[in-house]
Design a protein around this motif. Sequence first.
Motif, PDB file in Angstrom:
ATOM      1  N   ALA A 118       0.832  -1.204   0.000  1.00 40.37           N
ATOM      2  CA  ALA A 118       0.000   0.000   0.000  1.00 40.37           C
ATOM      3  C   ALA A 118       0.869   1.258   0.000  1.00 40.37           C
ATOM      4  O   ALA A 118       0.589   2.230  -0.728  1.00 40.37           O
ATOM      5  CB  ALA A 118      -0.936  -0.011   1.208  1.00 40.37           C
ATOM      6  N   LYS A 119       1.906   1.269   0.803  1.00 37.00           N
ATOM      7  CA  LYS A 119       2.803   2.430   0.847  1.00 37.00           C
ATOM      8  C   LYS A 119       3.516   2.622  -0.488  1.00 37.00           C
ATOM      9  O   LYS A 119       3.689   3.757  -0.957  1.00 37.00           O
ATOM     10  CB  LYS A 119       3.818   2.244   1.975  1.00 37.00           C
ATOM     11  CG  LYS A 119       4.740   3.427   2.173  1.00 37.00           C
ATOM     12  CD  LYS A 119       5.679   3.190   3.357  1.00 37.00           C
ATOM     13  CE  LYS A 119       6.616   4.383   3.557  1.00 37.00           C
ATOM     14  NZ  LYS A 119       7.544   4.158   4.703  1.00 37.00           N
ATOM     15  N   SER A 120       3.933   1.525  -1.123  1.00 38.06           N
ATOM     16  CA  SER A 120       4.601   1.622  -2.416  1.00 38.06           C
ATOM     17  C   SER A 120       3.671   2.196  -3.478  1.00 38.06           C
ATOM     18  O   SER A 120       4.073   3.046  -4.285  1.00 38.06           O
ATOM     19  CB  SER A 120       5.110   0.239  -2.838  1.00 38.06           C
ATOM     20  OG  SER A 120       5.645   0.275  -4.142  1.00 38.06           O
ATOM     21  N   LEU A 121       2.415   1.746  -3.481  1.00 37.82           N
ATOM     22  CA  LEU A 121       1.461   2.265  -4.461  1.00 37.82           C
ATOM     23  C   LEU A 121       1.192   3.752  -4.243  1.00 37.82           C
ATOM     24  O   LEU A 121       1.077   4.518  -5.203  1.00 37.82           O
ATOM     25  CB  LEU A 121       0.151   1.471  -4.375  1.00 37.82           C
ATOM     26  CG  LEU A 121       0.209   0.026  -4.874  1.00 37.82           C
ATOM     27  CD1 LEU A 121      -1.097  -0.695  -4.571  1.00 37.82           C
ATOM     28  CD2 LEU A 121       0.495  -0.026  -6.371  1.00 37.82           C
ATOM     29  N   LYS A 122       1.099   4.169  -2.983  1.00 44.24           N
ATOM     30  CA  LYS A 122       0.901   5.592  -2.703  1.00 44.24           C
ATOM     31  C   LYS A 122       2.072   6.424  -3.202  1.00 44.24           C
ATOM     32  O   LYS A 122       1.886   7.509  -3.755  1.00 44.24           O
ATOM     33  CB  LYS A 122       0.700   5.804  -1.208  1.00 44.24           C
ATOM     34  CG  LYS A 122      -0.617   5.282  -0.662  1.00 44.24           C
ATOM     35  CD  LYS A 122      -0.700   5.524   0.839  1.00 44.24           C
ATOM     36  CE  LYS A 122      -1.998   4.990   1.416  1.00 44.24           C
ATOM     37  NZ  LYS A 122      -2.081   5.179   2.886  1.00 44.24           N
ATOM     38  N   GLN A 123       3.287   5.927  -3.003  1.00 46.60           N
ATOM     39  CA  GLN A 123       4.460   6.673  -3.441  1.00 46.60           C
ATOM     40  C   GLN A 123       4.516   6.819  -4.960  1.00 46.60           C
ATOM     41  O   GLN A 123       5.145   7.757  -5.464  1.00 46.60           O
ATOM     42  CB  GLN A 123       5.726   5.988  -2.932  1.00 46.60           C
ATOM     43  CG  GLN A 123       5.912   6.078  -1.430  1.00 46.60           C
ATOM     44  CD  GLN A 123       7.138   5.319  -0.949  1.00 46.60           C
ATOM     45  OE1 GLN A 123       7.718   4.521  -1.693  1.00 46.60           O
ATOM     46  NE2 GLN A 123       7.533   5.543   0.297  1.00 46.60           N
TER      47      GLN A 123
END
Length: 544
Positions: free
Chosen positions: A269-274
């Motif tokens: 999820a954090k990677s997709l947000k970035q």
Amino acid sequence: MTSFSDLALDPRVLKAVSEAGYETPTPIQAQAIPHALEGRDVLGIAQTGTGKTASFTLPMITLLSKGRARARMPRSLVLAPTRELAAQVAENFDIYAKHTKLTKALLIGGVAFGEQDKLIDRGVDVLIATPGRLLDHFERGKLLLNGVQIMVVDEADRMLDMGFIPDIEKIFSLTPFTRQTFFYSATMAPEIERITNTFLSSAVKIEVARQSTTSETIEQALIEVKPARKDRSFADKRSVLRALIRQEGEACTNAIIFCNRKMDVDVVAKSLKQHGFNASPIHGDLDQSVRTRTLDGFRDGSVHLLVASDVAARGLDIPAVSHVFNFDVPSHPEDYVHRIGRTGRAGRKGKAYTISVPSDAKYLAAIEALVKQPIPRGTLPDGFETDAEPKVTTKPERRNEDEAGPAKRSRTRGGRGRSARNEDAPVKAEAETPVETVADETPEATVSPAKETAAPVEDRREERRDDRKDDRRDDRKDDRRSGRRDDRRDDRRDRRDDRVVGMGDHMPDFLMRSFRIDAASADDSSDSASEASESEDTGTAQEA
């Protein structure tokens, strides 16, 4: 074709169903509701998205329409494996029972006990709960289960997993033997089905289509990723996931991305947000308020991508999910059926992508054996290539750079490094010629008086160069003679010892002096003392 009016349901229930926009029951509803109204136990197995929740909610409301609940004694009990599924069953009950006077209570974790205790004290007709919170209320003396008339176990295969069996057995032992029991699930392994027979009595088994099958409205694809190294598989899978989402474009209105581990959910999820995607995580370690808010955002469209663990794989009814991405191949083959069943519901079309690496081969074989058909193989997104080729070529270069780093540092320290010695190899021929012979061949008279002052400076520079050459020559000899390496280490230790601040090799005299008194020395000292006293006595006598 059968309609809801042909199922002998309560008129108030039929009115609510009509207002909800349903006219024709699904196959599992058309077959299960008549047997449930007759008071028989039902074991229902059907694909996800076929209306299993309504198949036990509608007859339960009809059977409970007559009667009244007493304080702390619910009349019916619905068990669900997750909080989200329990909350979804409660929402369905509100829709179908809105024209009746039946009451309900939702007992799930993450919510304060106070409000739940108040509802139980008033008396509820339908109690919807997860096993853990239900037993918590019972052990606190706030709940009695001897008045349960109907008991429902939703997602029975997960509820009867090894972690739930002790709780389920205890809950069933607290309910009357004359109860009516419903078991529903999309998958039912043979060993789990044998366990259900201990809780059911003369049950009617209703199996709509073959169990553990996937819906024909779901387009499946398996994307195989072969990373160059094992430690790159996680990063390469994230790259493939982003490429697949971009490839689908506007067709991907929303999607659920499933991971096997909770920590991977947060990382993905954090990677997709970035990378500019609208994604939110959901798993069992989050607070219930956060999980509810995330699901509500996914339903109303404010959250585009829902990165979830298997907490969202069971029973959640979100009709408009266009895509499902299995970031990890599920370790339990039944979970694959439930995961991809989040899309393509109620006759809609859906797509399900599964990203795999070579280590997932055994899990893929188990899934294909369960669904009895191979998963169609897909191709990597257009223009996407894993960086396996560059990694293989750059790996030796990275090693050379690592070796060059110490060499550069060693040259700045006087050329003691190994690489510096290799680069200075052409100097070897010059270094072998003694510098003293060149100095001897030069007559002293050739030195002009004007250069006499500069001569000492140049001599010192030449001496430094000669020392460096000698050091390089000695170091090369040490490389050829590995036995001399220890001597070189000893020389380095000696150099470090020369720089020690303190007394060093000097030892003060008083530290070398011994203060211990021996017997012989003691006698000598006593004799000398007596002689001195006698001399003093004779001296005083003469004076007198």
